[in-house]
Design a protein around this motif. Structure first.
Motif, PDB file in Angstrom:
ATOM      1  N   GLY A  82       0.838  -1.195   0.000  1.00  0.00           N
ATOM      2  CA  GLY A  82       0.000   0.000   0.000  1.00  0.00           C
ATOM      3  C   GLY A  82       0.869   1.239   0.000  1.00  0.00           C
ATOM      4  O   GLY A  82       2.091   1.169  -0.108  1.00  0.00           O
ATOM      5  N   SER A  83       0.200   2.392   0.137  1.00  0.00           N
ATOM      6  CA  SER A  83       0.943   3.655   0.130  1.00  0.00           C
ATOM      7  C   SER A  83       0.249   4.673   1.022  1.00  0.00           C
ATOM      8  O   SER A  83      -0.944   4.566   1.299  1.00  0.00           O
ATOM      9  CB  SER A  83       1.073   4.196  -1.294  1.00  0.00           C
ATOM     10  N   GLN A  86      -0.751  11.441  -1.237  1.00  0.00           N
ATOM     11  CA  GLN A  86      -1.629  11.687  -2.382  1.00  0.00           C
ATOM     12  C   GLN A  86      -1.423  10.618  -3.446  1.00  0.00           C
ATOM     13  O   GLN A  86      -0.287  10.281  -3.784  1.00  0.00           O
ATOM     14  CB  GLN A  86      -1.343  13.070  -2.977  1.00  0.00           C
ATOM     15  N   SER A  87      -2.508  10.097  -3.989  1.00  0.00           N
ATOM     16  CA  SER A  87      -2.414   8.968  -4.919  1.00  0.00           C
ATOM     17  C   SER A  87      -1.600   9.230  -6.192  1.00  0.00           C
ATOM     18  O   SER A  87      -0.936   8.318  -6.663  1.00  0.00           O
ATOM     19  CB  SER A  87      -3.802   8.437  -5.279  1.00  0.00           C
ATOM     20  N   PRO A  88      -1.598  10.434  -6.773  1.00  0.00           N
ATOM     21  CA  PRO A  88      -0.753  10.557  -7.973  1.00  0.00           C
ATOM     22  C   PRO A  88       0.738  10.503  -7.660  1.00  0.00           C
ATOM     23  O   PRO A  88       1.544  10.181  -8.509  1.00  0.00           O
ATOM     24  CB  PRO A  88      -1.136  11.893  -8.586  1.00  0.00           C
ATOM     25  N   SER A  89       1.092  10.816  -6.397  1.00  0.00           N
ATOM     26  CA  SER A  89       2.508  10.867  -6.026  1.00  0.00           C
ATOM     27  C   SER A  89       2.684  10.592  -4.526  1.00  0.00           C
ATOM     28  O   SER A  89       2.993  11.488  -3.756  1.00  0.00           O
ATOM     29  CB  SER A  89       3.067  12.252  -6.370  1.00  0.00           C
ATOM     30  N   PRO A  90       2.499   9.331  -4.095  1.00  0.00           N
ATOM     31  CA  PRO A  90       2.577   9.040  -2.661  1.00  0.00           C
ATOM     32  C   PRO A  90       3.976   9.232  -2.099  1.00  0.00           C
ATOM     33  O   PRO A  90       4.963   9.137  -2.808  1.00  0.00           O
ATOM     34  CB  PRO A  90       2.148   7.574  -2.571  1.00  0.00           C
ATOM     35  N   PHE A  93       5.689   3.991   0.279  1.00  0.00           N
ATOM     36  CA  PHE A  93       5.227   2.716  -0.276  1.00  0.00           C
ATOM     37  C   PHE A  93       5.587   1.662   0.759  1.00  0.00           C
ATOM     38  O   PHE A  93       6.718   1.653   1.258  1.00  0.00           O
ATOM     39  CB  PHE A  93       5.929   2.436  -1.608  1.00  0.00           C
ATOM     40  N   TRP A 136       7.327   8.953  -4.628  1.00  0.00           N
ATOM     41  CA  TRP A 136       7.095   8.592  -6.028  1.00  0.00           C
ATOM     42  C   TRP A 136       7.655   9.679  -6.925  1.00  0.00           C
ATOM     43  O   TRP A 136       7.376  10.866  -6.736  1.00  0.00           O
ATOM     44  CB  TRP A 136       5.599   8.425  -6.287  1.00  0.00           C
ATOM     45  N   TYR A 142       1.262   7.548 -10.027  1.00  0.00           N
ATOM     46  CA  TYR A 142       1.385   6.294  -9.289  1.00  0.00           C
ATOM     47  C   TYR A 142       0.223   5.374  -9.669  1.00  0.00           C
ATOM     48  O   TYR A 142      -0.937   5.774  -9.595  1.00  0.00           O
ATOM     49  CB  TYR A 142       1.375   6.622  -7.800  1.00  0.00           C
ATOM     50  N   GLY A 144      -0.937   2.751  -8.207  1.00  0.00           N
ATOM     51  CA  GLY A 144      -1.585   2.060  -7.094  1.00  0.00           C
ATOM     52  C   GLY A 144      -0.848   0.774  -6.785  1.00  0.00           C
ATOM     53  O   GLY A 144      -0.220   0.166  -7.652  1.00  0.00           O
ATOM     54  N   ASP A 146      -1.847  -2.121  -6.286  1.00  0.00           N
ATOM     55  CA  ASP A 146      -2.347  -3.310  -6.987  1.00  0.00           C
ATOM     56  C   ASP A 146      -1.584  -3.594  -8.276  1.00  0.00           C
ATOM     57  O   ASP A 146      -1.654  -4.694  -8.812  1.00  0.00           O
ATOM     58  CB  ASP A 146      -3.835  -3.165  -7.316  1.00  0.00           C
TER      59      ASP A 146
END
Length: 184
Positions: A82-83, A86-90, A93, A136, A142, A144, A146
């Motif tokens: 997981g991370s 923020q999802s575009p640039s966590p 990780f 990231w 990023y 995700g 998955d």
């Protein structure tokens, strides 16, 4: 040279460290993170102290010894990657871990103990994890967690709590300076 920081954490056994390191070697091509954590620095944080005066550290250590020594060891296992951030640039990780009641209790007792000594507690819900990489930097957003290989649910026994000291100018950067064994 910056002052060292300290934190209490569960160490990760070598077989799990080695597995996680091998796992990262298979995903690095798709995972554009700025810094990868050295395998010797893998751990599960219980409480971050920061920069601490020596006398305060010694006093809190004595209390932690009394608090933790009667607690029993417990089983942990890896879950999913997981991370955090923020999802575009966590910014983090991680390899997820179970959240058994014994771990939650240990973390809560550690936080309560450290709060007695004036250390501020984390306000967010405790989410045990093993940091694998930071920041990231990919040209694409990023994808995700998955998008990467799944983690095998490897299991181990949490047998001790360490006090770690940071050495930001070294790699690995965490030094275990005190160990408290959990009961068998």
């Amino acid at each position: 040279m910056t002052a060292p920081h300290y934190f209490f954490a569960l160490p990760i056994p070598n077989e799990i460290k080695n597995y996680l390191y091998e796992w990262t070697q298979h995903i690095k091509e798709k995972a554009a993170f700025k810094r990868w954590v050295h395998r010797e620095d893998y751990h599960i944080t219980l409480f971050f102290l920061g920069n601490v005066e020596k006398i305060m550290l010694e006093n809190s250590l004595q209390e932690m010894n009394n608090l933790i020594e009667p607690l029993s060891s417990f089983s942990l296992s890896l879950t999913v990657p997981g991370s955090f951030g923020q999802s575009p640039s966590p910014r983090i990780f991680y390899a997820g871990t179970e959240r058994p009641e014994q771990l939650v209790k240990l973390q809560r007792k550690t936080a309560d103990c450290m709060e007695m000594f004036g250390f501020p507690s984390e306000k967010r819900k405790y989410r045990p994890h093993i940091t694998i990489a930071r920041k990231w930097i990919g040209e694409e957003p990023y994808p995700g967690a998955d998008a990467f290989l799944p983690l095998e649910q490897r299991q181990w026994q949490a047998k001790e709590v360490y006090l770690y000291k940071t050495h930001l100018d070294k790699s690995p950067k965490y030094e275990a300076i005190h160990k408290i064994k959990l009961q068998k």
